[in-house]
Motif scaffolding. Structure first.
Motif, mmCIF file in Angstrom:
data_model
loop_
_atom_site.group_PDB
_atom_site.id
_atom_site.type_symbol
_atom_site.label_atom_id
_atom_site.label_comp_id
_atom_site.label_asym_id
_atom_site.label_seq_id
_atom_site.Cartn_x
_atom_site.Cartn_y
_atom_site.Cartn_z
ATOM 1 N N MET A 281 0.884 -1.037 0.039
ATOM 2 C CA MET A 281 0.062 0.200 0.011
ATOM 3 C C MET A 281 0.969 1.189 -0.252
ATOM 4 S SD MET A 281 -2.992 -1.185 2.551
ATOM 5 C CE MET A 281 -4.079 0.196 2.707
ATOM 6 N N LYS A 282 1.878 1.204 0.664
ATOM 7 C CA LYS A 282 2.889 2.184 0.888
ATOM 8 C C LYS A 282 3.449 2.440 -0.389
ATOM 9 C CE LYS A 282 6.220 4.593 3.518
ATOM 10 N NZ LYS A 282 6.940 4.836 4.752
ATOM 11 N N GLY B 135 -7.912 5.103 3.226
ATOM 12 C CA GLY B 135 -7.263 6.033 2.148
ATOM 13 C C GLY B 135 -6.906 5.595 0.778
ATOM 14 N N LEU B 136 -7.319 4.235 0.543
ATOM 15 C CA LEU B 136 -6.989 3.719 -0.672
ATOM 16 C C LEU B 136 -7.964 3.744 -1.778
ATOM 17 C CD1 LEU B 136 -4.378 1.955 -1.827
ATOM 18 C CD2 LEU B 136 -5.984 -0.014 -1.225
ATOM 19 N N LEU C 5 -5.306 0.135 -5.619
ATOM 20 C CA LEU C 5 -5.715 -1.102 -5.450
ATOM 21 C C LEU C 5 -5.142 -1.711 -6.753
ATOM 22 C CD1 LEU C 5 -6.645 -3.572 -3.920
ATOM 23 C CD2 LEU C 5 -8.962 -3.066 -4.925
ATOM 24 N N LEU C 6 -5.304 -1.297 -7.924
ATOM 25 C CA LEU C 6 -4.858 -1.751 -9.078
ATOM 26 C C LEU C 6 -3.053 -1.543 -9.270
ATOM 27 C CD1 LEU C 6 -7.241 -0.226 -11.840
ATOM 28 C CD2 LEU C 6 -7.144 -2.631 -10.970
ATOM 29 N N GLY C 7 -2.818 -0.722 -8.535
ATOM 30 C CA GLY C 7 -1.173 -0.684 -8.657
ATOM 31 C C GLY C 7 -0.808 -1.717 -7.634
ATOM 32 N N PRO D 236 -6.912 -12.872 -10.729
ATOM 33 C CA PRO D 236 -8.233 -12.631 -11.302
ATOM 34 C C PRO D 236 -8.770 -11.254 -11.502
ATOM 35 C CG PRO D 236 -8.509 -13.820 -9.322
ATOM 36 C CD PRO D 236 -7.166 -13.662 -9.744
ATOM 37 N N GLU D 237 -9.616 -11.138 -12.552
ATOM 38 C CA GLU D 237 -10.250 -9.440 -12.583
ATOM 39 C C GLU D 237 -10.999 -8.972 -11.335
ATOM 40 O OE1 GLU D 237 -12.414 -8.344 -16.183
ATOM 41 O OE2 GLU D 237 -10.891 -9.786 -17.367
ATOM 42 N N GLN D 238 -11.504 -10.222 -10.608
ATOM 43 C CA GLN D 238 -12.444 -9.855 -9.250
ATOM 44 C C GLN D 238 -11.545 -9.138 -8.273
ATOM 45 O OE1 GLN D 238 -12.781 -14.305 -8.512
ATOM 46 N NE2 GLN D 238 -12.534 -13.634 -6.277
ATOM 47 N N MET D 239 -10.301 -8.939 -8.482
ATOM 48 C CA MET D 239 -9.354 -8.415 -7.407
ATOM 49 C C MET D 239 -9.804 -7.074 -7.257
ATOM 50 S SD MET D 239 -7.642 -10.899 -6.544
ATOM 51 C CE MET D 239 -6.865 -9.946 -5.172
ATOM 52 N N GLU D 240 -10.228 -6.400 -8.283
ATOM 53 C CA GLU D 240 -10.697 -4.806 -8.155
ATOM 54 C C GLU D 240 -11.957 -4.820 -7.649
ATOM 55 O OE1 GLU D 240 -12.265 -3.698 -12.505
ATOM 56 O OE2 GLU D 240 -9.978 -4.352 -12.377
ATOM 57 N N ARG D 241 -12.746 -5.813 -7.214
ATOM 58 C CA ARG D 241 -14.112 -5.974 -6.707
ATOM 59 C C ARG D 241 -13.845 -6.246 -5.229
ATOM 60 N NH1 ARG D 241 -16.219 -8.516 -11.836
ATOM 61 N NH2 ARG D 241 -15.471 -10.243 -10.849
#
Length: 89
Positions: A18-19, A43-44, A49-51, A65-70
């Motif tokens: 995160m940092k 604060g994210l 999150l994509l990074g 998987p694409e579900q990561m961003e969900r």
């Protein structure tokens, strides 16, 4: 910090990611205590999150998987990531 042997991403790893990937500093103890809280608690945002997802994909040499961003919480995110890594090990 990532233990490449058992392919598990820990709360400490996530705080470090995160940092490094999103510029968000969070104490790993607080992250662990509030792992069921939404990302906005820390604060994210979605780009951050994509990074983190991109860094994990690069680090482990596999796609997530694409579900990561969900994933709405760190707890959910770590469960999915570690499940994928366990299958790929």
């Amino acid at each position: 910090m990532t233990d490449q042997v058992d392919h598990q991403v820990t709360i400490e790893d996530l705080a470090e990611l995160m940092k490094r990937s999103a510029g968000v500093s969070v104490d790993p103890l607080i992250l662990e205590e509030e792992a069921g809280s939404g990302w906005d608690t820390f604060g994210l945002d979605s780009l951050g999150l994509l990074g983190i997802v991109a860094e994990l994909e690069k680090r482990h040499g596999m796609g997530l998987p694409e579900q990561m961003e969900r994933c709405k919480t760190p707890e959910e995110f770590l469960a999915v990531v570690n499940g994928v890594l366990a299958k790929g090990a």
